[in-house]
Design a protein around this motif. Structure first.
Motif, PDB file in Angstrom:
ATOM      1  N   ALA A 487       0.861  -1.178   0.000  1.00 13.95           N
ATOM      2  CA  ALA A 487       0.000   0.000   0.000  1.00 13.95           C
ATOM      3  C   ALA A 487       0.898   1.228   0.000  1.00 13.95           C
ATOM      4  CB  ALA A 487      -0.911   0.004   1.218  1.00 13.95           C
ATOM      5  N   VAL A 488       0.294   2.393  -0.146  1.00 17.43           N
ATOM      6  CA  VAL A 488       1.024   3.662  -0.074  1.00 17.43           C
ATOM      7  C   VAL A 488       0.306   4.558   0.924  1.00 17.43           C
ATOM      8  CG1 VAL A 488       1.739   5.742  -1.309  1.00 17.43           C
ATOM      9  CG2 VAL A 488       1.886   3.498  -2.441  1.00 17.43           C
ATOM     10  N   VAL A 489       1.081   5.067   1.910  1.00 17.61           N
ATOM     11  CA  VAL A 489       0.527   5.990   2.895  1.00 17.61           C
ATOM     12  C   VAL A 489       0.671   7.403   2.341  1.00 17.61           C
ATOM     13  CG1 VAL A 489       0.612   6.800   5.281  1.00 17.61           C
ATOM     14  CG2 VAL A 489       1.227   4.434   4.756  1.00 17.61           C
ATOM     15  N   PRO A 490      -0.439   8.138   2.160  1.00 22.29           N
ATOM     16  CA  PRO A 490      -0.343   9.486   1.583  1.00 22.29           C
ATOM     17  C   PRO A 490       0.454  10.440   2.463  1.00 22.29           C
ATOM     18  CG  PRO A 490      -2.599   8.660   1.518  1.00 22.29           C
ATOM     19  CD  PRO A 490      -1.822   7.724   2.392  1.00 22.29           C
ATOM     20  N   ALA A 491       1.099  11.412   1.876  1.00 26.16           N
ATOM     21  CA  ALA A 491       1.907  12.405   2.581  1.00 26.16           C
ATOM     22  C   ALA A 491       1.085  13.092   3.662  1.00 26.16           C
ATOM     23  CB  ALA A 491       2.451  13.433   1.594  1.00 26.16           C
ATOM     24  N   GLY A 492       1.701  13.276   4.813  1.00 26.65           N
ATOM     25  CA  GLY A 492       1.058  13.980   5.910  1.00 26.65           C
ATOM     26  C   GLY A 492       0.169  13.128   6.779  1.00 26.65           C
ATOM     27  N   GLN A 493      -0.049  11.862   6.387  1.00 23.89           N
ATOM     28  CA  GLN A 493      -0.910  10.990   7.180  1.00 23.89           C
ATOM     29  C   GLN A 493      -0.225  10.621   8.502  1.00 23.89           C
ATOM     30  OE1 GLN A 493      -4.222   9.457   6.485  1.00 23.89           O
ATOM     31  NE2 GLN A 493      -4.131  11.429   5.421  1.00 23.89           N
ATOM     32  N   SER A 494      -1.008  10.560   9.558  1.00 20.21           N
ATOM     33  CA  SER A 494      -0.491  10.190  10.874  1.00 20.21           C
ATOM     34  C   SER A 494      -0.443   8.672  11.000  1.00 20.21           C
ATOM     35  CB  SER A 494      -1.366  10.781  11.981  1.00 20.21           C
ATOM     36  OG  SER A 494      -0.896  10.391  13.255  1.00 20.21           O
ATOM     37  N   VAL A 495       0.642   8.164  11.545  1.00 19.12           N
ATOM     38  CA  VAL A 495       0.803   6.727  11.754  1.00 19.12           C
ATOM     39  C   VAL A 495       1.282   6.505  13.190  1.00 19.12           C
ATOM     40  CG1 VAL A 495       1.353   6.308   9.332  1.00 19.12           C
ATOM     41  CG2 VAL A 495       3.205   6.710  10.956  1.00 19.12           C
TER      42      VAL A 495
END
Length: 530
Positions: A487-495
Motif C-alpha cells: 500500500a502507499v501511505v499518503p503524505a502527511g498521514q499520521s501513523v
C-alpha cells in the motif's frame, strides 16, 4: 518554595488547615564552616548523649560531628538550588509490583510498606538555577537532563508522585505524551486515576477504620486490612449508621441509606487534633498532634504547638517538639483563598531516611540519628536533604554533594547498617503492544523490539509514538524495499510506530488507519515526529 505538590497528597495526611501552620518556610541561613554554636542534643530536643556507653577502654565518640570530620561520597559539585525527596501518598490504588503492599484494602487500595515519603526513595527532585526541576536517580548519581520533570504537568509532560513516574501508556500510544528510557521510563501505569483512603478512629466502636472512595462510602476495620505500620488518624463515629452497613466493603451512592450514613459520619468527623492508630486498630497516641505525617522506617514526624518532633511506632516521643517545618506540601482546599479557592502551602518536618532525620531549628540545619541523638551539628552546612542508602545530601559553598553517612555513623559509634535496606531497582514492565496484537495474522514480518517499557523509551528517544509521513510512502510487508509494496501511505498521514527488528536498522513497523487498520514497514527516515 512554591506549592508544587497540590495534586499529590491524600486526605490521610492532610485536612482542614490551622492558620498557624500556613506560615512562610523558615529562612535557611546556616553556612558551611561558619562559626555557629551548635545546640547540644538536649537543647535541640534530642536526648542527651551523656548516657551513651563507652567501648571497652575507649572514650565515647565526640558528638555531634563537624563538617571537617565527614567524608564525601560525591564531592559537592552539583549546582542545584534545591534537593528534595519526592513526597508520596500513604495508599495507592495501583495493583502490581509498584504498590509494594501485601493486602488489598476494599478491593483496590494497597498500603505502602517501606519508607512512607515515596515508593521511589531512590529518586529525588532537584531544582536548577532557572527554577526548572529534574529528577535525580541516586544509585547512578545522575539527573534526568533535558527530560522535563516540572511539577506543573501538562498533557505532554510526565508527572511523578508516590505511584511512580507516570507516562500514561495509552496516552503515549496515541501520541499525547512521550515515553522515556530507563531510569526515567514508565514505572507505574494507572487506568483509574489516583484514589484516596483515610484512617479514622471510630469513637462508637473503639476501633480504627479505613474510609475511602469518591462516589461511595467504603469502610473497613483497620485490624482486618493487614496494614504494616501505624497511621495518622482523625476521629469519627459510626453511631446512627445501619448496623449491617457500618463495615460494608462499599456503600453505594445509589443505596437508599447512603446519604443517611454519610451524614452520620460527616457530623462527627474531626480531622484535628490527630492521633496515631496501630495496625490492630487501637490508638497508640492520644489526639494531641496538630499535624501528623506518615511513618517512615518506624518513625513519624508530627507537630504540636506549632513545632515538629518525632515519635516511634509505639507512640513514644523520641525528640522534643522544637523543629521547624521545611518540606512543602499542600494543605486541604480552602475556599477563602483567591477568587475560586485554593490549596495553602504548609511545611512539615522531613521523614526518617537511612536511620536519620534532617532537621531545621532557628534557621540552621542539623542531622539526628533515629534515637534522637544529634549526629551532625547545626550550622555545619548550608542545607541538607534526607539520605538514601547511607548517602546524605549536603550543600557546601553553594553546591550539593553526598556525604558518606555509613562512615559518619561509624565515627559516632553508631550502627552503620541500615534498618531498612535500600529499595531495589524498579522492574522494567513489559510493553503490551495492543495495536500490534490487532494486526496478528496479516502475514507481515513482525517487530521483535521493544519488549519492555524501557525499550519503548529507548526506541522513541523521548518522542511520542505517533508520527507523520513526510511524502507518499510505500508500505511493505517486510523491512525490505526490494519487495512489492502492499500500500502507499499518503503524505502527511499520521501513523503509529509499533516497533522494529533489532538487527534490521533503518526500518519501523507502523500502523495506519484509513478505512481499516493496516500495518506495514516503512523506512525510518520517512517519519516526521515534528
Amino acid at each position: 518554595m512554591k506549592n508544587r505538590m497540590a495534586r499529590m497528597i491524600l486526605p490521610v495526611l492532610l485536612a482542614a488547615a490551622l492558620p498557624a501552620c500556613s506560615a512562610p518556610r523558615p529562612q535557611r541561613t546556616g553556612a558551611a564552616g561558619q562559626a555557629v554554636p551548635s545546640p547540644t542534643p538536649a537543647a535541640s530536643g534530642a536526648p542527651s548523649d551523656a548516657g551513651r556507653e563507652e567501648t571497652a577502654g575507649a572514650a565515647a565518640p565526640a558528638l555531634p560531628l563537624t563538617a571537617d570530620r565527614l567524608t564525601w561520597a560525591l564531592e559537592p559539585d552539583c549546582p542545584y538550588q534545591e534537593v528534595e525527596p519526592l513526597r508520596g501518598n500513604s495508599f495507592s490504588d495501583l495493583e502490581g509490583p509498584y504498590s509494594d503492599g501485601t493486602e488489598l484494602v476494599n478491593g483496590c487500595f494497597y498500603e505502602m510498606s517501606f519508607p512512607g515519603y515515596s515508593n521511589l526513595p531512590q529518586y529525588y527532585r532537584v531544582q536548577l538555577a532557572d527554577g526548572s526541576w529534574r529528577l535525580y536517580y541516586m544509585p547512578d548519581h545522575i539527573d534526568s537532563g533535558s527530560i522535563p520533570m516540572d511539577p506543573e504537568e501538562t498533557a505532554l509532560n510526565p508527572r511523578y508522585d508516590a505511584t511512580g513516574i507516570l507516562n500514561y501508556a495509552e496516552a503515549a500510544a496515541k501520541g499525547i505524551c512521550p515515553v522515556y528510557p530507563a531510569p526515567w521510563h514508565l514505572f507505574a501505569w494507572t487506568e483509574r486515576g489516583s484514589g484516596s483512603t483515610a484512617v479514622y478512629y471510630d469513637t462508637h466502636t473503639g476501633q480504627g477504620v479505613l474510609e475511602g472512595g469518591f462516589y461511595s462510602l467504603n469502610l473497613q476495620p483497620v485490624a482486618q486490612a493487614g496494614l504494616h505500620k501505624p497511621y495518622p488518624a482523625g476521629r469519627l463515629s459510626t453511631e446512627g449508621m445501619d448496623q449491617d452497613a457500618r463495615y460494608a466493603v462499599e456503600i453505594s451512592i445509589d443505596d437508599a441509606d447512603f446519604q443517611h450514613n454519610r451524614d452520620a459520619i460527616d457530623a462527627t468527623r474531626q480531622e484535628y487534633p490527630k492521633a496515631y492508630v496501630g495496625t490492630d486498630g487501637q490508638l497508640i497516641t492520644d489526639f494531641v498532634y496538630d499535624r501528623a505525617e506518615d511513618f517512615s522506617e518506624g518513625i513519624a514526624a508530627c507537630m504540636r504547638d506549632g513545632k515538629w518532633g518525632y515519635i516511634d511506632a509505639q507512640g513514644n516521643e523520641i525528640t522534643g517538639f522544637v523543629y521547624d517545618g521545611v518540606w512543602a506540601y499542600s494543605g486541604p482546599f480552602d475556599e477563602t483563598l483567591g477568587e475560586y479557592g485554593g490549596y495553602p502551602t504548609e511545611y512539615a518536618a522531613y521523614p526518617c531516611t537511612s536511620d536519620t532525620m534532617v532537621v531545621w531549628q532557628d534557621g540552621q540545619v542539623g542531622l539526628l540519628y533515629r534515637d534522637g541523638t544529634l549526629l551532625i551539628g547545626f550550622g555545619q552546612f548550608e542545607d541538607m536533604a534526607p539520605a538514601y542508602n547511607n548517602e546524605l545530601w549536603a550543600r557546601q559553598d553553594g553546591k550539593w554533594g553526598l556525604i558518606d553517612l555509613a562512615a559518619a555513623k561509624e565515627q559516632a559509634g553508631l550502627d552503620p547498617e541500615l534498618t531498612v535496606p535500600a529499595k531495589g531497582a524498579v522492574p522494567d514492565p513489559p510493553y503490551e503492544n495492543y495495536a500490534l496484537q490487532q494486526l496478528e495474522g496479516n502475514g507481515d514480518a513482525k517487530p521483535d523490539y521493544p519488549a519492555t517499557r524501557s525499550q519503548l523509551g529507548e526506541m522513541l528517544q523521548g518522542r511520542a509514538a505517533a508520527a507523520a509521513v513526510g511524502a507518499d510512502t510505500p508500505l511493505y510487508a517486510s523491512p525490505d524495499a526490494g519487495t512489492q509494496p502492499k500500500a502507499v501511505v499518503p503524505a502527511g498521514q499520521s501513523v503509529q510506530v509499533l516497533g522494529m527488528q533489532q538487527f534490521v536498522p533503518g526500518w519501523m513497523y507502523i500502523s495506519w488507519y484509513d478505512t481499516e487498520l493496516t500495518g506495514g514497514w516503512v523506512p525510518a527516515d520517512s517519519l516526521n515526529w515534528n
